[in-house]
Design an enzyme around this catalytic site. Sequence first.
Site, PDB file in Angstrom:
ATOM      1  NE  ARG A 127      -2.527   0.682   3.641  1.00 20.72           N
ATOM      2  CZ  ARG A 127      -3.444   0.286   4.516  1.00 20.72           C
ATOM      3  NH1 ARG A 127      -4.733   0.382   4.213  1.00 20.72           N
ATOM      4  NH2 ARG A 127      -3.077  -0.206   5.674  1.00 20.72           N
ATOM      5  NE  ARG A 171      -2.353  -2.364  10.689  1.00 21.32           N
ATOM      6  CZ  ARG A 171      -2.111  -1.849   9.487  1.00 21.32           C
ATOM      7  NH1 ARG A 171      -0.885  -1.868   8.992  1.00 21.32           N
ATOM      8  NH2 ARG A 171      -3.092  -1.314   8.791  1.00 21.32           N
TER       9      ARG A 171
HETATM   10  P1  ADP Z   1      -8.225  -0.857   4.526  1.00 20.82           P
HETATM   11  O1  ADP Z   1      -8.764   0.549   4.520  1.00 20.82           O
HETATM   12  O2  ADP Z   1      -9.281  -1.895   4.769  1.00 20.82           O
HETATM   13  O3  ADP Z   1      -7.026  -1.033   5.404  1.00 20.82           O
HETATM   14  P2  ADP Z   1      -7.312  -0.182   1.804  1.00 20.82           P
HETATM   15  O4  ADP Z   1      -8.525   0.296   1.102  1.00 20.82           O
HETATM   16  O5  ADP Z   1      -6.326   0.835   2.237  1.00 20.82           O
HETATM   17  O6  ADP Z   1      -7.721  -1.172   3.042  1.00 20.82           O
HETATM   18  O7  ADP Z   1      -6.614  -1.267   0.857  1.00 20.82           O
HETATM   19  C1  ADP Z   1      -5.395  -1.919   1.254  1.00 20.82           C
HETATM   20  C2  ADP Z   1      -4.500  -2.074   0.010  1.00 20.82           C
HETATM   21  O8  ADP Z   1      -5.117  -3.019  -0.874  1.00 20.82           O
HETATM   22  C3  ADP Z   1      -4.306  -0.789  -0.784  1.00 20.82           C
HETATM   23  O9  ADP Z   1      -2.985  -0.760  -1.276  1.00 20.82           O
HETATM   24  C4  ADP Z   1      -5.326  -0.902  -1.925  1.00 20.82           C
HETATM   25  O10 ADP Z   1      -4.892  -0.230  -3.094  1.00 20.82           O
HETATM   26  C5  ADP Z   1      -5.401  -2.409  -2.144  1.00 20.82           C
HETATM   27  N1  ADP Z   1      -6.742  -2.865  -2.519  1.00 20.82           N
HETATM   28  C6  ADP Z   1      -7.940  -2.371  -2.095  1.00 20.82           C
HETATM   29  N2  ADP Z   1      -8.967  -3.054  -2.646  1.00 20.82           N
HETATM   30  C7  ADP Z   1      -8.403  -4.018  -3.423  1.00 20.82           C
HETATM   31  C8  ADP Z   1      -8.937  -5.061  -4.256  1.00 20.82           C
HETATM   32  N3  ADP Z   1     -10.258  -5.250  -4.366  1.00 20.82           N
HETATM   33  N4  ADP Z   1      -8.066  -5.856  -4.900  1.00 20.82           N
HETATM   34  C9  ADP Z   1      -6.720  -5.674  -4.755  1.00 20.82           C
HETATM   35  N5  ADP Z   1      -6.159  -4.719  -4.000  1.00 20.82           N
HETATM   36  C10 ADP Z   1      -6.982  -3.893  -3.335  1.00 20.82           C
HETATM   37  P1  AMP Z   2      -6.364   2.120  10.034  1.00 20.24           P
HETATM   38  O1  AMP Z   2      -5.980   3.360   9.283  1.00 20.24           O
HETATM   39  O2  AMP Z   2      -7.843   1.922  10.095  1.00 20.24           O
HETATM   40  O3  AMP Z   2      -5.613   0.908   9.544  1.00 20.24           O
HETATM   41  O4  AMP Z   2      -5.911   2.363  11.544  1.00 20.24           O
HETATM   42  C1  AMP Z   2      -4.541   2.555  11.872  1.00 20.24           C
HETATM   43  C2  AMP Z   2      -4.342   2.417  13.380  1.00 20.24           C
HETATM   44  O5  AMP Z   2      -5.073   3.443  14.066  1.00 20.24           O
HETATM   45  C3  AMP Z   2      -4.850   1.101  13.987  1.00 20.24           C
HETATM   46  O6  AMP Z   2      -3.906   0.044  13.870  1.00 20.24           O
HETATM   47  C4  AMP Z   2      -5.067   1.532  15.448  1.00 20.24           C
HETATM   48  O7  AMP Z   2      -3.845   1.639  16.141  1.00 20.24           O
HETATM   49  C5  AMP Z   2      -5.621   2.951  15.276  1.00 20.24           C
HETATM   50  N1  AMP Z   2      -7.090   2.945  15.151  1.00 20.24           N
HETATM   51  C6  AMP Z   2      -7.824   3.389  14.087  1.00 20.24           C
HETATM   52  N2  AMP Z   2      -9.141   3.256  14.334  1.00 20.24           N
HETATM   53  C7  AMP Z   2      -9.249   2.712  15.566  1.00 20.24           C
HETATM   54  C8  AMP Z   2     -10.351   2.308  16.383  1.00 20.24           C
HETATM   55  N3  AMP Z   2     -11.619   2.455  15.957  1.00 20.24           N
HETATM   56  N4  AMP Z   2     -10.076   1.771  17.593  1.00 20.24           N
HETATM   57  C9  AMP Z   2      -8.823   1.632  18.034  1.00 20.24           C
HETATM   58  N5  AMP Z   2      -7.741   1.971  17.322  1.00 20.24           N
HETATM   59  C10 AMP Z   2      -7.940   2.520  16.098  1.00 20.24           C
END
Ligand code: ADP
Ligand code: AMP
Length: 225
Positions: A127, A171
């Site tokens: 990502r 995570r």
């Molecule tokens: P989350 O918000 O659930 O942590 P993201 O939307 O940031 O996930 O996506 C995590 C990574 O996977 C990003 O690099 C994104 O570009 C990629 N990604 C998101 N959806 C898909 C998909 N349907 N297929 C492949 N890669 C994806």
């Molecule tokens: P995310 O961007 O959703 O992957 O969140 C990044 C990090 O922020 C997580 O690994 C947690 O440390 C913290 N975080 C985000 N949302 C929450 C939540 N609702 N509760 C607790 N921690 C959170």
Amino acid sequence: MSKTVLILLGAPGAGKGTQAARLAQALGLPHISTGDLFRANLAGGTSLGDRARSFMDQGELVPDELVLEMLFDRVAQEDCQSGYLLDGFPRTIAQAEALEARLEGLVPMVIDIQVPDSDIEQRIVGRRMCKECGAIFHLTFNAPAQEGVCNACSGALYQRKDDTAEVVRTRLEEYHQKTAPLIAFYSERGGVSAVDGRQQPDLVFEACVASIQGSGHGSSHGVNS
Ligand code: ADP
Ligand code: AMP
């Protein structure tokens, strides 16, 4: 107009942020990511950011009281009056109960984006995010046209500090232990729509839109795929 609260559940890297950006636009609702709110606090050097930092760096959930105060401040703002889309919140049963109390009888619509653990590390480690506009890319699955540069705003792309193979393990453990139980929590209330997050992003989006329309929430917000 009735109020719509849409919750996107899913493991880290399942694609919540990617879909939330598109769904928020389609529904005309603000996209509220608690992860983004914490990262803005970190970048801004606030005391909340300082208190959250070590948990985030280690891949642990930030304590509920810090999350709830920040989230409830945000959803009290004017743009959330007719609803909002939550990405990364709630993540614990205590957070879900606090939200339920605040919603005073309004039942949120919940979509669970499902991706197996075996796909998660590659999603997370590849990502890249835009420093300026927060757009989400992937080195393989959604590569920017020019390396290191955002397609949308030409901002610089960066890798999140917690997007490493080591931190992903913690995570995912946190997700299975504390967040996955929310699927049962919401199944016992308004229900949960499961969407296969292994599909191409466009197909994941279509499946989300179909489940929103099927729930009857889409029409009041003119959801437009
Ligand atoms: P989350 O918000 O659930 O942590 P993201 O939307 O940031 O996930 O996506 C995590 C990574 O996977 C990003 O690099 C994104 O570009 C990629 N990604 C998101 N959806 C898909 C998909 N349907 N297929 C492949 N890669 C994806
Ligand atoms: P995310 O961007 O959703 O992957 O969140 C990044 C990090 O922020 C997580 O690994 C947690 O440390 C913290 N975080 C985000 N949302 C929450 C939540 N609702 N509760 C607790 N921690 C959170």
